[in-house]
Each structure stands twice: as structure tokens, then as C-alpha cells.
Design a protein around this motif. Structure first.
Motif, PDB file in Angstrom:
ATOM      1  N   PRO A 156      36.430  18.574 110.500  1.00 24.55           N
ATOM      2  CA  PRO A 156      36.896  17.191 110.552  1.00 24.55           C
ATOM      3  C   PRO A 156      37.167  16.625 111.941  1.00 24.55           C
ATOM      4  N   ILE A 169      31.911  12.021 106.839  1.00 27.34           N
ATOM      5  CA  ILE A 169      32.931  13.015 107.168  1.00 27.34           C
ATOM      6  C   ILE A 169      34.177  12.282 107.638  1.00 27.34           C
ATOM      7  N   ARG A 171      37.151  11.902 109.713  1.00 24.09           N
ATOM      8  CA  ARG A 171      37.535  12.471 111.003  1.00 24.09           C
ATOM      9  C   ARG A 171      39.042  12.447 111.160  1.00 24.09           C
ATOM     10  N   LYS A 172      39.557  13.493 111.779  1.00 21.82           N
ATOM     11  CA  LYS A 172      40.977  13.562 112.110  1.00 21.82           C
ATOM     12  C   LYS A 172      41.151  13.301 113.593  1.00 21.82           C
TER      13      LYS A 172
END
Length: 177
Positions: A156, A169, A171-172
Motif C-alpha cells: 500500500p 490500490i 495508498r497509505k
């Protein structure tokens, strides 16, 4: 019955269907396949389509009609046009190369990964970072694509890994000091 179970399955042009007892055999331009029906489901062929009905009024029979109809629809679509899943490799040094019945993957591990392609599936690599999984069986195509993705699922933070072509996806944000 569900709305899906009530819809007849249209037989595509160029596909021949043979209903023998509890099996449906389909032959088309991409190949041939067989679907075994449950004993509680009745199939009849009429005017270029297949009609599914429960053998009796039990809840199990009614539930199985929609399942068998969907599996048969997938079979007819597979033998007429086939299925395809596209995977993308994201990351520096991540590469894929198809060699006959083997798929060689370099995914950042200390060793290369060799994936043996099952029968009925073809794998192509148009570029080093793209993998195309093709076949006539939807379940098998999806399973092979999931097995390849499982070697290095996308992470992530940077999104590195093996992902489906249309996969988003989440994302963090990186840790703040």
C-alpha cells in the motif's frame, strides 16, 4: 427463482451445444468444454437457447438453477470468445517471461520464481511487465491469475507488486516524524 435463473441462455453463433442426460457439451471456435449439471436441475433446448428449471419445488433445487445457468453461460462464452486476465508488474527490476509451459518471474526475491502453467491455459508476456492469462474456463483463468498475483501482492505504500490491470490500490501515507 431468481431473475437470473429465469433468463434463458442464448447459444452464440458458431457454437454447437449437446445436452446428454446431466451434462452439457459445448464446442466452439476456441475449444470445447463440458458442464455437469446437478441432479435437481432440468435443461431443455428451444429455438437457439437453453432453458433451466428446478426438478421439484424444494429450496435447494430452486437455488441451484441460477448457479447451473451461470456456469453454463460461462462455458458458452468461453468456447465462443474465451476469457483473459491481464496482470501488471510494478517495481524496479520486476520482470516476467513466458517460455513454453513455464512463466519465469523476477519479483525482487533472492531467487527467480518458475510458475508451471496448467493445462488449458496460455500465458503471454507482450512486455516484460505485462502478463496475459488466457483460456476458455473462467474459473481456471481467474485461479491462475490469483496464484501469480499471490507471489507478490501490491503493497500500500509504493504500489509495488503484481496487480490486476484494472485494480485500484489504496495508498497509505508514509509515517510522519
Amino acid at each position: 427463482m431468481s431473475r437470473i435463473a429465469k433468463k434463458p441462455v442464448q447459444i452464440p453463433s458458431g457454437v454447437t451445444v449437446e445436452v446428454v442426460g446431466d451434462t452439457i457439451k459445448a464446442r466452439g471456435p476456441k475449444g470445447e468444454g463440458v458442464q455437469v449439471l446437478h441432479a435437481d436441475v432440468i435443461v431443455s433446448e428451444a429455438e437457439g437457447s437453453l432453458i433451466f428449471a428446478p426438478r421439484d419445488a424444494s429450496a435447494d433445487s430452486v437455488a441451484l438453477v441460477g448457479t447451473m445457468r451461470s456456469l453454463t453461460q460461462n462455458l458458452l462464452t468461453g468456447v465462443s470468445s474465451g476469457y483473459e486476465k491481464k496482470l501488471e508488474l510494478v517495481g524496479v527490476g520486476y520482470r516476467a517471461q513466458a517460455q513454453g509451459k513455464m512463466l519465469n518471474l523476477s519479483l525482487g526475491f533472492s531467487h527467480p520464481i518458475e510458475y508451471s502453467v496448467p493445462e488449458g491455459i496460455t500465458i503471454e508476456t507482450p512486455t516484460q511487465t505485462e502478463v496475459l492469462v488466457k483460456g476458455i474456463d473462467l474459473q481456471k483463468v481467474g485461479q491462475v491469475a490469483a496464484e501469480i498475483r499471490a507471489y507478490r501482492p501490491p503493497e500500500p505504500y509504493k504500489g509495488k507488486g503484481v496487480k490486476y490491470a484494472n485494480e485500484q490500490i489504496l495508498r497509505k501515507e508514509a509515517k510522519k516524524k
